[in-house]
Write a protein that holds these residues in place. Structure first.
Motif, PDB file in Angstrom:
ATOM      1  N   ALA A 240       0.506  -1.394   0.018  1.00 57.92           N
ATOM      2  CA  ALA A 240       0.149   0.165  -0.266  1.00 57.92           C
ATOM      3  C   ALA A 240       1.051   0.933  -0.053  1.00 57.92           C
ATOM      4  O   ALA A 240       0.592   2.145  -0.760  1.00 57.92           O
ATOM      5  CB  ALA A 240      -0.580   0.017   1.274  1.00 57.92           C
ATOM      6  N   VAL A 241       2.130   0.955   0.609  1.00 56.61           N
ATOM      7  CA  VAL A 241       2.632   2.415   0.715  1.00 56.61           C
ATOM      8  C   VAL A 241       3.389   3.426  -0.799  1.00 56.61           C
ATOM      9  O   VAL A 241       3.574   4.122  -0.804  1.00 56.61           O
ATOM     10  CB  VAL A 241       4.184   2.260   1.533  1.00 56.61           C
ATOM     11  N   VAL A 242       3.405   2.173  -1.471  1.00 52.92           N
ATOM     12  CA  VAL A 242       4.136   2.018  -3.066  1.00 52.92           C
ATOM     13  C   VAL A 242       2.513   2.700  -3.800  1.00 52.92           C
ATOM     14  O   VAL A 242       2.345   3.426  -4.274  1.00 52.92           O
ATOM     15  CB  VAL A 242       4.837   1.014  -3.541  1.00 52.92           C
ATOM     16  N   SER A 243       1.834   1.597  -3.810  1.00 48.31           N
ATOM     17  CA  SER A 243       0.433   1.916  -4.321  1.00 48.31           C
ATOM     18  C   SER A 243      -0.583   2.564  -4.388  1.00 48.31           C
ATOM     19  O   SER A 243      -1.168   3.696  -5.149  1.00 48.31           O
ATOM     20  CB  SER A 243      -0.154   0.126  -4.992  1.00 48.31           C
ATOM     21  N   GLN A 244      -0.734   2.906  -3.109  1.00 47.85           N
ATOM     22  CA  GLN A 244      -1.289   4.210  -2.127  1.00 47.85           C
ATOM     23  C   GLN A 244      -0.248   5.116  -1.899  1.00 47.85           C
ATOM     24  O   GLN A 244      -1.079   5.728  -0.952  1.00 47.85           O
ATOM     25  CB  GLN A 244      -2.386   3.955  -1.277  1.00 47.85           C
ATOM     26  N   ARG A 245       0.068   5.772  -2.721  1.00 46.50           N
ATOM     27  CA  ARG A 245       0.930   7.150  -2.239  1.00 46.50           C
ATOM     28  C   ARG A 245       0.234   7.884  -1.818  1.00 46.50           C
ATOM     29  O   ARG A 245       0.319   8.400  -0.567  1.00 46.50           O
ATOM     30  CB  ARG A 245       2.798   6.978  -2.389  1.00 46.50           C
ATOM     31  N   SER A 246      -0.866   8.294  -2.953  1.00 40.51           N
ATOM     32  CA  SER A 246      -1.534   9.365  -2.250  1.00 40.51           C
ATOM     33  C   SER A 246      -2.432   9.657  -1.062  1.00 40.51           C
ATOM     34  O   SER A 246      -2.471  10.974  -0.250  1.00 40.51           O
ATOM     35  CB  SER A 246      -2.689   9.659  -3.635  1.00 40.51           C
TER      36      SER A 246
END
Length: 231
Positions: free
Chosen positions: A110-116
């Protein structure tokens, strides 16, 4: 009994209103996550949503109201992702430690894919702190955050009960004497703060370029898991 035309029209109008509000919230979230809440005006949000400023204020009286709604929206998206994965029979049959491990591995992704999402929450925390938003106004936000927190708390409690998580035998007296939920919340806050740091500053300083953010999350996750696992 057939629905009266006036009642049907009322339902249609309410549906349209909700769709417009959702669109506005999504637009606001994107702007806030990219630029910060304090740096974005209501006029810019209205422009992004392709509506007039006066219309925007009919839906949200203040930017504070809109920011809170955007925060609820952001957490609701994350909650659905986690709840879809971590409510299956397969997951429920895992030990508490294995459930925590699964949760943390998903968090890494999630840290990579949900950065926003992480950058928005960083800005939101700063915004509500400076604005001294009341607990009453934040109630819907706290409720949605609690949905995700409960997954980690339940897994942690299960691990303590089934013996797969144990830290009371730690050689460190601070850790060994800590309450179960103290350890659980410290674990969650540590990971979340690092995720926000990575999302906001990234490689702002030369020292930040030495190790990739994802690698730092992976290391911290494994450090935490190693400290929790019973021998």
């Amino acid at each position: 009994m057939l629905m009266q035309a006036s009642e049907k029209r009322k339902i249609e109008m309410e549906s349209q209103r909700r769709e417009r509000m959702n669109h506005i919230v999504e637009c606001a979230f994107g702007l806030f996550a990219e630029n910060g809440i304090e740096n974005i005006s209501m006029s810019e949000i209205a422009s992004q949503a392709e509506i007039g400023v006066a219309s925007l204020y009919r839906y949200f009286q203040t930017k504070e109201d809109l920011a809170i709604e955007a925060a609820v929206y952001a957490w609701d998206v994350e909650a659905k992702i986690f709840e879809d994965v971590f409510t299956s029979d397969e997951y429920m049959n895992l030990s508490g430690f294995e459930q925590i491990q699964n949760l943390l591995e998903t968090f890494q992704e999630a840290v990579v894919s949900q950065r926003s999402f992480f950058s928005f929450i960083y800005y939101f925390d700063s915004f509500i702190t400076k604005g001294k938003v009341t607990a009453e106004k934040l109630a819907p936000y706290e409720e949605i955050v609690g949905r995700i927190n409960s997954l980690a708390i339940d897994a942690f409690k299960k691990g303590v009960e089934d013996g797969s998580i144990a830290f009371e035998k730690s050689k460190n007296t601070v850790v060994s004497k800590a309450e179960n939920l103290e350890v659980c919340f410290t674990m969650m806050h540590s990971l979340f703060c690092l995720a926000q740091k990575i999302a906001i500053s990234g490689e702002m300083l030369s020292m930040d370029k030495t190790f990739a953010g994802r690698r730092q999350i992976e290391i911290l996750t494994n450090m935490l898991l190693a400290s929790l696992k019973s021998s």
